[in-house]
Write an enzyme that holds these catalytic residues in place. Sequence first.
Site, PDB file in Angstrom:
ATOM      1  N   LYS A   1       0.830  -1.138   0.023  1.00  0.00           N
ATOM      2  CA  LYS A   1       0.016   0.039  -0.135  1.00  0.00           C
ATOM      3  C   LYS A   1       0.790   1.374  -0.138  1.00  0.00           C
ATOM      4  O   LYS A   1       1.948   1.317   0.110  1.00  0.00           O
ATOM      5  CB  LYS A   1      -0.784  -0.098   1.440  1.00  0.00           C
TER       6      LYS A   1
ATOM      7  N   TYR B   1     -12.397  -1.618  -3.770  1.00  0.00           N
ATOM      8  CA  TYR B   1     -12.852  -1.719  -2.367  1.00  0.00           C
ATOM      9  C   TYR B   1     -14.371  -1.597  -2.415  1.00  0.00           C
ATOM     10  O   TYR B   1     -15.073  -1.335  -1.179  1.00  0.00           O
ATOM     11  CB  TYR B   1     -12.218  -0.724  -1.486  1.00  0.00           C
TER      12      TYR B   1
ATOM     13  N   ASN C   1      -2.208   0.019   7.054  1.00  0.00           N
ATOM     14  CA  ASN C   1      -1.413  -1.250   7.595  1.00  0.00           C
ATOM     15  C   ASN C   1      -0.477  -1.900   6.626  1.00  0.00           C
ATOM     16  O   ASN C   1      -0.463  -3.176   6.325  1.00  0.00           O
ATOM     17  CB  ASN C   1      -2.457  -2.118   8.002  1.00  0.00           C
TER      18      ASN C   1
ATOM     19  N   HIS D   1      -1.978  -5.332   1.697  1.00  0.00           N
ATOM     20  CA  HIS D   1      -3.208  -6.114   1.138  1.00  0.00           C
ATOM     21  C   HIS D   1      -2.985  -7.450   0.768  1.00  0.00           C
ATOM     22  O   HIS D   1      -1.863  -7.726   0.090  1.00  0.00           O
ATOM     23  CB  HIS D   1      -4.143  -5.277   0.219  1.00  0.00           C
TER      24      HIS D   1
ATOM     25  N   GLU E   1      -9.578 -10.013  -7.929  1.00  0.00           N
ATOM     26  CA  GLU E   1      -8.390  -9.091  -7.517  1.00  0.00           C
ATOM     27  C   GLU E   1      -7.231  -9.276  -8.475  1.00  0.00           C
ATOM     28  O   GLU E   1      -6.578  -8.146  -9.036  1.00  0.00           O
ATOM     29  CB  GLU E   1      -7.806  -9.012  -6.167  1.00  0.00           C
TER      30      GLU E   1
HETATM   31  P1  ADP Z   1      -7.671  -6.882   5.634  1.00  0.00           P
HETATM   32  O1  ADP Z   1      -6.839  -5.884   4.773  1.00  0.00           O
HETATM   33  O2  ADP Z   1      -6.904  -7.596   6.762  1.00  0.00           O
HETATM   34  O3  ADP Z   1      -8.487  -7.972   4.618  1.00  0.00           O
HETATM   35  P2  ADP Z   1     -10.394  -5.659   5.752  1.00  0.00           P
HETATM   36  O4  ADP Z   1     -10.622  -6.292   4.423  1.00  0.00           O
HETATM   37  O5  ADP Z   1     -11.478  -5.760   6.736  1.00  0.00           O
HETATM   38  O6  ADP Z   1      -8.918  -5.984   6.144  1.00  0.00           O
HETATM   39  O7  ADP Z   1     -10.355  -4.075   5.469  1.00  0.00           O
HETATM   40  C1  ADP Z   1      -9.790  -3.591   4.153  1.00  0.00           C
HETATM   41  C2  ADP Z   1      -8.876  -2.461   4.667  1.00  0.00           C
HETATM   42  O8  ADP Z   1      -9.658  -1.355   5.134  1.00  0.00           O
HETATM   43  C3  ADP Z   1      -7.640  -2.715   5.870  1.00  0.00           C
HETATM   44  O9  ADP Z   1      -6.558  -3.348   5.302  1.00  0.00           O
HETATM   45  C4  ADP Z   1      -7.526  -1.151   6.233  1.00  0.00           C
HETATM   46  O10 ADP Z   1      -6.632  -0.633   5.381  1.00  0.00           O
HETATM   47  C5  ADP Z   1      -8.855  -0.552   6.108  1.00  0.00           C
HETATM   48  N1  ADP Z   1      -9.712  -0.997   7.413  1.00  0.00           N
HETATM   49  C6  ADP Z   1     -10.260  -1.883   7.845  1.00  0.00           C
HETATM   50  N2  ADP Z   1     -11.011  -1.704   9.005  1.00  0.00           N
HETATM   51  C7  ADP Z   1     -10.630  -0.392   9.261  1.00  0.00           C
HETATM   52  C8  ADP Z   1     -11.175   0.451  10.361  1.00  0.00           C
HETATM   53  N3  ADP Z   1     -12.006  -0.110  11.416  1.00  0.00           N
HETATM   54  N4  ADP Z   1     -10.710   1.701  10.273  1.00  0.00           N
HETATM   55  C9  ADP Z   1      -9.915   2.286   9.539  1.00  0.00           C
HETATM   56  N5  ADP Z   1      -9.712   1.468   8.356  1.00  0.00           N
HETATM   57  C10 ADP Z   1      -9.990   0.165   8.323  1.00  0.00           C
HETATM   58 MG    MG Z   2      -9.862  -7.868   3.154  1.00  0.00          MG
END
Ligand code: ADP
Ligand code: MG
Length: 137
Positions: free
Chosen positions: A9, A49, A112, A115, A126
Amino acid sequence: MEQTLSIIKPDGVKKGLTGKIILMFEENGFEIKAIKKVQLTKKEAEEFYYVHKDRPFFDSLISFMTEGAIVPMVLSAESAISKNREIMGATNPKDAKEGTIRKMFAESIERNIVHGSDSPESSKSEISFFFNILEIL
Ligand code: ADP
Ligand code: MG
């Protein structure tokens, strides 16, 4: 062999972690089948997304994902989808295990670093979002 989509990212690219993260994937037995550097438009990020469109963090996530370049790649390994999710660590770095990418490098639940696809269906869609068949070797 299974394939999954990984993305470094904008925060990971800006911190200069691209090489380190690729090395972690290779050292963990993944083959890089395709890789590129791109910057998503708002429209493209919203499409990628789309499953999260009703979540409260959606607008913030879209502005984060479009703030700079990203490095999407196709990774191949046995059980690549779950293996990548293990190496990434939990969505919230506070919950991520020691040694995972998110534990080591992520600032917050949003910023974080990486992805990773979460199922065979999302992996397929994807991968085709970023790469055409001729680009996956
Ligand atoms: P992952 O990336 O672990 O699969 P998700 O698919 O639930 O997680 O969420 C997609 C992305 O959205 C996350 O990687 C993160 O960047 C963002 N995200 C998820 N939950 C939150 C939250 N509670 N607050 C802010 N950003 C979030
Ligand atoms: Mg996800």
